[in-house]
Design a protein around this motif. Sequence first.
Motif, short mmCIF file in Angstrom:
data_model
loop_
_atom_site.label_atom_id
_atom_site.label_comp_id
_atom_site.label_asym_id
_atom_site.label_seq_id
_atom_site.Cartn_x
_atom_site.Cartn_y
_atom_site.Cartn_z
N ASP A 175 0.46 -1.22 -0.22
CA ASP A 175 -0.09 -0.06 0.25
C ASP A 175 0.49 1.58 -0.11
OD1 ASP A 175 -2.16 -1.56 0.30
OD2 ASP A 175 -2.98 -1.38 2.68
N ALA A 176 2.10 1.17 1.03
CA ALA A 176 2.61 2.68 0.38
C ALA A 176 3.63 2.87 -0.09
CB ALA A 176 3.64 2.22 1.68
N THR A 177 3.73 1.59 -1.27
CA THR A 177 3.60 2.24 -2.59
C THR A 177 3.94 2.54 -3.46
OG1 THR A 177 6.10 0.06 -2.15
CG2 THR A 177 5.93 0.27 -4.45
N LYS A 178 1.81 1.94 -3.81
CA LYS A 178 0.95 2.06 -4.68
C LYS A 178 0.60 3.25 -4.10
CE LYS A 178 -2.38 -0.76 -4.59
NZ LYS A 178 -3.54 -2.01 -4.82
N LEU A 179 1.15 3.87 -3.39
CA LEU A 179 0.65 5.85 -2.45
C LEU A 179 1.47 6.25 -3.35
CD1 LEU A 179 -1.31 7.90 -1.54
CD2 LEU A 179 -0.05 6.95 0.71
N ARG A 182 1.24 6.65 -6.94
CA ARG A 182 0.12 7.15 -7.49
C ARG A 182 0.83 8.64 -7.20
NH1 ARG A 182 -5.47 5.63 -6.90
NH2 ARG A 182 -5.46 3.13 -7.52
N LEU A 183 0.89 9.01 -6.34
CA LEU A 183 1.81 10.40 -5.88
C LEU A 183 2.59 10.73 -7.58
CD1 LEU A 183 1.25 12.51 -4.27
CD2 LEU A 183 2.87 11.74 -2.81
N ALA A 184 3.51 10.08 -7.42
CA ALA A 184 4.43 10.15 -9.00
C ALA A 184 3.74 10.57 -9.51
CB ALA A 184 5.68 9.35 -8.80
N PHE A 185 2.94 9.79 -10.18
CA PHE A 185 2.14 9.59 -11.43
C PHE A 185 1.37 11.00 -11.70
CE2 PHE A 185 2.49 4.94 -12.27
CZ PHE A 185 3.20 4.81 -12.80
N SER A 186 0.13 11.04 -10.58
CA SER A 186 -0.43 12.80 -10.33
C SER A 186 0.43 14.03 -10.79
CB SER A 186 -1.41 12.73 -8.70
OG SER A 186 -0.58 12.46 -7.82
N LYS A 187 1.89 13.56 -9.42
CA LYS A 187 2.52 15.45 -9.47
C LYS A 187 2.99 15.12 -10.89
CE LYS A 187 7.04 16.46 -7.82
NZ LYS A 187 8.43 16.20 -7.24
N LEU A 257 -8.01 6.03 -15.96
CA LEU A 257 -8.17 4.94 -16.38
C LEU A 257 -7.02 4.49 -14.78
CD1 LEU A 257 -8.00 4.75 -20.02
CD2 LEU A 257 -9.76 4.35 -18.84
N LEU A 258 -6.22 4.74 -15.21
CA LEU A 258 -4.83 4.42 -14.04
C LEU A 258 -5.68 4.84 -12.84
CD1 LEU A 258 -1.65 5.35 -15.65
CD2 LEU A 258 -2.00 3.44 -14.88
N MET A 259 -5.85 5.62 -11.93
CA MET A 259 -5.96 5.88 -11.05
C MET A 259 -7.62 5.88 -10.58
SD MET A 259 -3.40 7.59 -10.04
CE MET A 259 -2.18 7.95 -10.18
N GLY A 260 -8.79 4.64 -12.06
CA GLY A 260 -9.79 4.93 -11.55
C GLY A 260 -10.89 5.89 -10.85
N GLU A 261 -10.80 7.35 -11.85
CA GLU A 261 -11.49 8.04 -10.91
C GLU A 261 -11.84 8.78 -12.36
OE1 GLU A 261 -10.91 9.23 -8.01
OE2 GLU A 261 -10.13 8.12 -6.50
N ASP A 262 -11.93 10.13 -12.58
CA ASP A 262 -12.65 10.39 -13.10
C ASP A 262 -12.48 12.19 -13.56
OD1 ASP A 262 -14.19 11.64 -15.57
OD2 ASP A 262 -15.76 11.28 -15.04
N PHE A 263 -10.90 12.38 -14.39
CA PHE A 263 -10.06 13.96 -13.79
C PHE A 263 -10.97 14.17 -15.60
CE2 PHE A 263 -7.14 10.84 -12.09
CZ PHE A 263 -7.58 11.29 -10.19
N LYS A 264 -11.40 14.94 -15.29
CA LYS A 264 -11.94 16.22 -16.52
C LYS A 264 -11.21 16.85 -16.16
CE LYS A 264 -17.36 14.97 -16.26
NZ LYS A 264 -16.66 13.71 -15.53
#
Length: 286
Positions: A175-179, A182-187, A257-264
Amino acid sequence: MLYPELFKSMEAVRWNLSHDIPWDDYDASKLTDEQAYTIKMNAITEWAALPATEMFLRDFRNDSDFSSFMSIWFFEEQKHSLVLMEYLRRFRPELVPTEEELHNVRFEFDPAPAMETMMLHFCGEVRLNHWYRRAADWHTEPVIQAIYKIVAQDEARHAGAYLRYMRRALATPNDATKLETRLAFSKIGVLMASAHRTAQALHPTNLHVNKEMYPDDTVQSKLPSPGWLEHWLDDQIRFDKEWEGKVSTRILHNMSLLMGEDFKSVQELNRYRKDLSKMQQTIVTA
C-alpha cells in the motif's frame, strides 16, 4: 513480464526504412529551406534517446523487464533519427547532422525518482505524437509528410507500452508503494497536462536534467539552434491551445483509467495529488 509480448506486438507492425517510405514520391518544389532545417533539428533531438536509454538502464537496474523493453524503445527512437537523416542525405545532404552535433546531445542525466521518470516519458510520447501529426500537416513535401505520420504512430505505441508498465507498477500489493507511485504519476501528470499555462515546451528534451550543467542542461540547449523548438511549435507547425488541449485531454483520460477516477480538468487531478500528499504525510507522521 511485459517485454516478450511487447516485442511481438511491435515487431508485427514495425516499418522498414527501405520499403515503407515512399522515397520515389519526393517533390523538391514542395520543400522549403525552412522546412528542411526543422528536419535536421528533429533528427538531432531524436538522437537523444541514447542518453535517455542510459538513464533508464541506470535508474531501472532493479527492473529487468522494463530495462529489456528499452531495447525496443531505443531501437525505434534511433530509427526515427536515422530516417530523418536519410531523408536529408537523399534530398538535402548539406543539412545532415554531423557526428559532433549528434554526440553533443549525449550527456549524463541526474538520477530521478523512477516512477516520475516513467510518467514523464509517457506524457512525452503523447505530446510527441501530437507534435509530429501537426508537423505532417505543416509540411508540404509528400515524403516527409509520410515519415512524420509513421513516426507519430510509433510514439503512440510507445506511450501505450509505458502505460502498461505504469499499470503494472500500480498493481503492487504494498500500500505504501502504491500510494507513492500514485503520487508520482499525479505529480507529473499535473505538470505535463498544464503546458498551455507555461511559456516552456513541456517535453523531456526541454527539461533540466543535470544540476552541474545548469542552465545548459537540456537536450534542446545542446542543439545547433537552441531556441528552435519554441519557434517550430509557435510559428511553424502552430501547436496552439487547441492542440495543447488535445494533449491535456489525452493525459487526463489515461490518468483517469490508471487511478480509477474521472479527471475532467488539471485542477481535479491536482486536488487528487494534494489528497495523496496529505495521506502520505499522515502515514509518515503516524
